[in-house]
Design a protein around this motif. Structure first.
Motif, PDB file in Angstrom:
ATOM      1  N   VAL A   3       0.838  -1.196   0.000  1.00  0.00           N
ATOM      2  CA  VAL A   3       0.000   0.000   0.000  1.00  0.00           C
ATOM      3  C   VAL A   3       0.877   1.251   0.000  1.00  0.00           C
ATOM      4  CG1 VAL A   3      -1.592   1.385   1.401  1.00  0.00           C
ATOM      5  CG2 VAL A   3      -2.034  -1.046   1.047  1.00  0.00           C
ATOM      6  N   GLU A   4       1.945   1.228   0.786  1.00  0.00           N
ATOM      7  CA  GLU A   4       2.859   2.371   0.823  1.00  0.00           C
ATOM      8  C   GLU A   4       3.451   2.627  -0.557  1.00  0.00           C
ATOM      9  OE1 GLU A   4       6.654   3.979   3.447  1.00  0.00           O
ATOM     10  OE2 GLU A   4       6.339   1.829   3.244  1.00  0.00           O
ATOM     11  N   TRP A   5       3.825   1.580  -1.245  1.00  0.00           N
ATOM     12  CA  TRP A   5       4.401   1.726  -2.595  1.00  0.00           C
ATOM     13  C   TRP A   5       3.402   2.427  -3.517  1.00  0.00           C
ATOM     14  CZ3 TRP A   5       3.315   0.412  -7.600  1.00  0.00           C
ATOM     15  CH2 TRP A   5       4.380   0.529  -8.516  1.00  0.00           C
TER      16      TRP A   5
ATOM     17  N   LEU B  84       0.839   4.386  -2.645  1.00  0.00           N
ATOM     18  CA  LEU B  84       0.602   5.758  -2.202  1.00  0.00           C
ATOM     19  C   LEU B  84       1.739   6.688  -2.601  1.00  0.00           C
ATOM     20  CD1 LEU B  84      -0.846   5.069   1.364  1.00  0.00           C
ATOM     21  CD2 LEU B  84      -2.111   5.845  -0.655  1.00  0.00           C
ATOM     22  N   LEU B  85       2.966   6.237  -2.426  1.00  0.00           N
ATOM     23  CA  LEU B  85       4.116   7.075  -2.776  1.00  0.00           C
ATOM     24  C   LEU B  85       4.221   7.262  -4.289  1.00  0.00           C
ATOM     25  CD1 LEU B  85       6.845   5.812  -0.269  1.00  0.00           C
ATOM     26  CD2 LEU B  85       5.350   7.810  -0.085  1.00  0.00           C
ATOM     27  N   THR B  86       3.806   6.261  -5.051  1.00  0.00           N
ATOM     28  CA  THR B  86       3.792   6.388  -6.511  1.00  0.00           C
ATOM     29  C   THR B  86       2.793   7.459  -6.942  1.00  0.00           C
ATOM     30  OG1 THR B  86       4.423   4.073  -6.835  1.00  0.00           O
ATOM     31  CG2 THR B  86       3.374   5.195  -8.688  1.00  0.00           C
ATOM     32  N   TYR B  87       1.604   7.453  -6.341  1.00  0.00           N
ATOM     33  CA  TYR B  87       0.604   8.476  -6.666  1.00  0.00           C
ATOM     34  C   TYR B  87       1.120   9.871  -6.325  1.00  0.00           C
ATOM     35  CZ  TYR B  87      -2.494   4.356  -6.558  1.00  0.00           C
ATOM     36  OH  TYR B  87      -3.063   3.131  -6.769  1.00  0.00           O
ATOM     37  N   LEU B  88       1.758  10.000  -5.171  1.00  0.00           N
ATOM     38  CA  LEU B  88       2.281  11.310  -4.767  1.00  0.00           C
ATOM     39  C   LEU B  88       3.391  11.783  -5.705  1.00  0.00           C
ATOM     40  CD1 LEU B  88       2.430  11.112  -0.857  1.00  0.00           C
ATOM     41  CD2 LEU B  88       0.655  12.088  -2.314  1.00  0.00           C
ATOM     42  N   ALA B  89       4.225  10.856  -6.133  1.00  0.00           N
ATOM     43  CA  ALA B  89       5.310  11.213  -7.053  1.00  0.00           C
ATOM     44  C   ALA B  89       4.748  11.707  -8.384  1.00  0.00           C
ATOM     45  CB  ALA B  89       6.228  10.014  -7.279  1.00  0.00           C
TER      46      ALA B  89
ATOM     47  N   GLU C 294       2.548   8.807   6.138  1.00  0.00           N
ATOM     48  CA  GLU C 294       3.329   8.169   7.204  1.00  0.00           C
ATOM     49  C   GLU C 294       2.497   7.986   8.465  1.00  0.00           C
ATOM     50  OE1 GLU C 294       6.600  10.839   7.529  1.00  0.00           O
ATOM     51  OE2 GLU C 294       7.738   9.903   5.888  1.00  0.00           O
ATOM     52  N   GLU C 295       1.653   8.965   8.751  1.00  0.00           N
ATOM     53  CA  GLU C 295       0.797   8.888   9.938  1.00  0.00           C
ATOM     54  C   GLU C 295      -0.191   7.728   9.835  1.00  0.00           C
ATOM     55  OE1 GLU C 295      -2.826  11.406  11.967  1.00  0.00           O
ATOM     56  OE2 GLU C 295      -1.347  12.502  10.775  1.00  0.00           O
ATOM     57  N   ILE C 296      -0.892   7.627   8.707  1.00  0.00           N
ATOM     58  CA  ILE C 296      -1.896   6.577   8.541  1.00  0.00           C
ATOM     59  C   ILE C 296      -1.251   5.198   8.463  1.00  0.00           C
ATOM     60  CG2 ILE C 296      -3.711   5.679   7.031  1.00  0.00           C
ATOM     61  CD1 ILE C 296      -4.488   8.223   8.528  1.00  0.00           C
ATOM     62  N   LEU C 297      -0.088   5.115   7.854  1.00  0.00           N
ATOM     63  CA  LEU C 297       0.605   3.833   7.746  1.00  0.00           C
ATOM     64  C   LEU C 297       1.286   3.431   9.049  1.00  0.00           C
ATOM     65  CD1 LEU C 297       2.303   4.139   4.233  1.00  0.00           C
ATOM     66  CD2 LEU C 297       0.252   2.843   4.815  1.00  0.00           C
ATOM     67  N   GLY C 298       1.296   4.332  10.026  1.00  0.00           N
ATOM     68  CA  GLY C 298       1.937   4.016  11.302  1.00  0.00           C
ATOM     69  C   GLY C 298       3.436   4.110  11.248  1.00  0.00           C
ATOM     70  N   LYS C 299       3.941   4.916  10.285  1.00  0.00           N
ATOM     71  CA  LYS C 299       5.380   5.059  10.130  1.00  0.00           C
ATOM     72  C   LYS C 299       5.968   6.108  11.062  1.00  0.00           C
ATOM     73  CE  LYS C 299       6.012   2.221   6.600  1.00  0.00           C
ATOM     74  NZ  LYS C 299       6.955   1.095   6.607  1.00  0.00           N
ATOM     75  N   LYS C 300       5.100   6.763  11.831  1.00  0.00           N
ATOM     76  CA  LYS C 300       5.568   7.776  12.770  1.00  0.00           C
ATOM     77  C   LYS C 300       4.697   7.706  14.009  1.00  0.00           C
ATOM     78  CE  LYS C 300       4.882  12.013  11.638  1.00  0.00           C
ATOM     79  NZ  LYS C 300       4.986  13.238  10.860  1.00  0.00           N
ATOM     80  N   GLY C 301       5.196   8.225  15.112  1.00  0.00           N
ATOM     81  CA  GLY C 301       4.467   8.185  16.363  1.00  0.00           C
ATOM     82  C   GLY C 301       3.224   9.037  16.299  1.00  0.00           C
ATOM     83  N   LYS C 302       2.248   8.721  17.129  1.00  0.00           N
ATOM     84  CA  LYS C 302       0.986   9.472  17.131  1.00  0.00           C
ATOM     85  C   LYS C 302       1.212  10.942  17.414  1.00  0.00           C
ATOM     86  CE  LYS C 302      -1.995   5.620  18.414  1.00  0.00           C
ATOM     87  NZ  LYS C 302      -2.973   5.120  19.402  1.00  0.00           N
ATOM     88  N   GLU C 303       2.134  11.250  18.308  1.00  0.00           N
ATOM     89  CA  GLU C 303       2.370  12.650  18.639  1.00  0.00           C
ATOM     90  C   GLU C 303       2.966  13.402  17.465  1.00  0.00           C
ATOM     91  OE1 GLU C 303       1.378  14.234  21.360  1.00  0.00           O
ATOM     92  OE2 GLU C 303       0.445  12.351  21.911  1.00  0.00           O
ATOM     93  N   ASP C 304       3.846  12.707  16.698  1.00  0.00           N
ATOM     94  CA  ASP C 304       4.437  13.359  15.523  1.00  0.00           C
ATOM     95  C   ASP C 304       3.379  13.645  14.476  1.00  0.00           C
ATOM     96  OD1 ASP C 304       6.924  13.230  16.641  1.00  0.00           O
ATOM     97  OD2 ASP C 304       7.443  11.322  15.708  1.00  0.00           O
TER      98      ASP C 304
END
Length: 297
Positions: free
Chosen positions: A242-244, A246-251, A282-292
């Motif tokens: 899914v990340e792949w 999403l990042l492709t769409y953004l690119a 990154e937030e939705i994929l859980g790639k960063k902490g909730k506070e970030d």
């Protein structure tokens, strides 16, 4: 749009965030003055992005003021008014109407039934103002419904119909679409943004959709094993592909944006496209902490 399109606030200058908030307040005021108070509750910051990018292309004059409102009745807030703001407000109301219809048809939600009765008059006005756009949007939504009813397993195929809806929103504002080249660029931005929104929403909701038996393309694309897999484990399993996507769409969206000539709002739009959408990914994929991932808006 579904509340995913936003700025990365800590990377904006104070005056930029003030203007960005002013667009949001301007859309809210525009909706309230033309359609009454209840429709204002459908608003999200996605509308501010739509208005800012179209106003940036249009370049028409802005009216900026300091005003009170029902929510901020003590401190005055910046309010921006222009033609793109009225258009963005209309588009958000149209999307909200079709979302309510979807909630009634798919999940038989009581609140959606009540809301459609209340908001039917507003939608009739919008339908009269944008007959061609509404007709095309209904066609795309019918195609999306057919794909969902058939339990389509193609992720890009399922996202295609929503991509066409975002193309419509990006190109339906005639003041911004002044030549074929600009129209093509706006169409490509809308297309890839639409795919990003559809897939990130599918990922965000996949656990609830599995538990409630609601269609989600990820379940069929990546083969959820009900007998041996918990919904949260499935979500972890599909995170990388899914990340792949999403990042492709953004690119691809970034490539299209690089070709667009803006007369204003460049810094804020670039923040959304290059930072805000990546931050939300990154937030939705859980790639960063909730506070970030939190943004106080």
């Amino acid at each position: 749009m579904l509340g995913y399109v936003n700025v990365k606030k800590d990377e904006l200058k104070m005056r930029e965030f003030e203007l960005y908030s002013g667009y949001y307040c301007g859309i809210c005021k525009s909706i309230g003055s033309r359609y009454g108070q209840l429709p204002r509750f459908t608003l999200s910051y996605d509308a501010a992005f739509l208005a800012m990018i179209l106003a940036g292309v249009d370049g028409s004059a802005e009216e900026i003021s300091r005003e009170h409102c029902v929510i901020h009745h003590i401190k005055e807030k910046t309010v921006v008014r222009n033609r793109a703001i009225d258009y963005a407000g209309d588009m958000m109301l149209i999307l909200a109407w079709y979302k309510l219809l979807d909630d009634v048809q798919d999940e038989n939600r009581f609140y959606a039934k009540v809301a459609t009765v209340i908001k039917k008059g507003t939608f009739k006005k919008l339908q009269a103002a944008y007959p061609d756009l509404c007709e095309k949007m209904e066609k795309d939504l019918r195609e999306l419904k057919e794909l969902e009813d058939s339990r389509c397993a193609g992720l890009d195929e399922a996202a295609e119909a929503f991509s066409h809806i975002m193309e419509l929103l990006m190109t339906g504002y005639e003041a911004a679409v002044k030549d074929p080249a600009t129209e093509r660029i706006l169409r490509r931005i809308g297309y890839h943004l639409g795919k990003w929104i559809y897939v990130i929403d599918a990922y965000d909701d996949v656990e609830d959709n599995i538990r409630n038996g609601v269609y989600n393309p990820l379940v069929y694309r990546y083969g959820y094993e009900e007998s041996s897999e918990r919904p949260e484990d499935f979500k972890k399993r599909v995170t990388e592909p899914v990340e792949w996507n999403l990042l492709t769409y953004l690119a691809e969206m970034s490539k299209a944006y690089d070709l667009l000539e803006l007369k204003r709002n460049n810094g804020i739009i670039e923040n959304v496209i290059y930072l805000g959408l990546l931050n939300k990914t990154e937030e939705i994929l859980g790639k960063k902490g909730k506070e970030d991932g939190k943004q106080s808006l």
